[in-house]
Design an enzyme around this catalytic site. Structure first.
Site, PDB file in Angstrom:
ATOM      1  N   SER A  36      -5.798   8.304   2.269  1.00  0.00           N
ATOM      2  CA  SER A  36      -4.795   8.586   3.293  1.00  0.00           C
ATOM      3  C   SER A  36      -3.569   9.315   2.758  1.00  0.00           C
ATOM      4  CB  SER A  36      -4.361   7.286   3.976  1.00  0.00           C
ATOM      5  OG  SER A  36      -3.866   6.354   3.024  1.00  0.00           O
ATOM      6  N   HIS A 264       3.501   6.257   4.038  1.00  0.00           N
ATOM      7  CA  HIS A 264       2.648   7.425   3.840  1.00  0.00           C
ATOM      8  C   HIS A 264       3.495   8.684   3.987  1.00  0.00           C
ATOM      9  CE1 HIS A 264      -0.665   4.594   4.352  1.00  0.00           C
ATOM     10  NE2 HIS A 264      -1.477   5.532   3.907  1.00  0.00           N
TER      11      HIS A 264
END
Length: 288
Positions: A36, A264
């Protein structure tokens, strides 16, 4: 891991152009592998097929491909991926996707791979250290990971070394003409953290920071041992961690202010990572 990702993506949803082409080889066939951190969950726009991978068309692979004028980009990065998912199908909540190594072919000329964090559970580790109440009410997490006098995260990190050695060799076997780069992970915590902006107490923030520095050092060492390139994202992302203000940070905190999954890269992070990756791959090319 996939269920946890969906919870984080839901929290993010509720919360809410790279520079011109660099010197490049026309006809570059670029394959992007990874998890990710490379895929870019929730960064606009998410691409089809493989929506379960939460892959952005503005992740660093897509932006790098445009910058170098690549003839072909095969971006198979997928949220939740582990090293085993290079070799076998990966299950997502929206169906299974093919092994990432299926994208490697004889014509491949460039490979980036960012992998390993899910093998050792680093995403879950950061989540476990979230602490809405500071001590003495809240409970620090760092002492939970010392087992029989050993730091369990360092033990897991060291256990990953042979898998990465094999991974590099297997990429070369499938793509013998490719330049291969292992990509490190960004800075996720400044010294002492920034409680309560990011609800991780000082001791735990420093533990997370040290753990990720050790992990990135391991990646760099394994890349050197395998004779492949290493791209450092940790050093240039200092000051752009989740504690930084919106518009400065490259990694979003637990409650994002821009479209990205918690902890992220956001769109600005992907743009800057692409600049770093582009410089690395074109610099290596000019030396060959």
């Amino acid at each position: 891991m996939v269920r946890r990702m969906l919870v984080l993506l839901a929290a993010a949803a509720l919360a809410l152009g790279l520079t011109g082409p660099a010197r490049a080889v026309q006809g570059e066939v670029y394959v992007a592998l990874g998890d990710s951190a490379a895929a870019g969950p929730l960064v606009p726009d998410q691409v089809v097929p493989d929506l379960g991978c939460w892959r952005s068309d503005h992740n660093y692979a897509h932006l790098t491909a445009r910058a170098i004028g690549a003839a072909v980009l095969r971006d198979v990065t997928c949220s939740g991926a582990k090293t085993k998912d290079m070799y076998q199908s990966q299950k997502t909540d929206l169906g299974s996707v093919a092994p990432q190594f299926d994208a490697l072919r004889e014509d491949t000329t460039l490979v980036t791979v960012q992998i390993g964090a899910n093998d050792v559970g680093l995403t879950g580790f950061i989540e476990d250290c979230l602490n809405l109440l500071p001590p003495p009410v809240g409970d620090p997490c760092n002492d939970d990971y010392v087992v029989d006098g050993q730091d369990s995260w360092r033990v897991k990190t060291d256990a990953l070394r042979p898998k990465l050695t094999a991974l590099a060799a297997d990429i070369r076997a499938r793509a013998p003409h490719a330049r291969v780069f292992l990509v490190g992970y960004a800075t996720y915590a400044p010294p002492n953290g920034c409680y309560p902006t990011v609800p991780i107490i000082k001791a735990d923030a420093n533990y997370i920071r040290g753990t990720l520095m050790y992990f990135n050092q391991m990646l760099a060492e394994q890349a050197a041992a395998a004779g492949i390139g290493f791209i450092d994202l940790q050093t240039p992302s200092v000051g752009h961690d989740p504690c930084a203000s919106p518009g400065v940070r490259w990694i979003e905190p637990y409650v994002p202010a821009s479209p990205a999954a918690p902890f992220h890269p956001n769109g600005l992070g992907m743009k800057n990572f692409a600049t770093i990756v582009t410089a690395a791959v074109t610099g290596a090319l000019s030396q060959t």
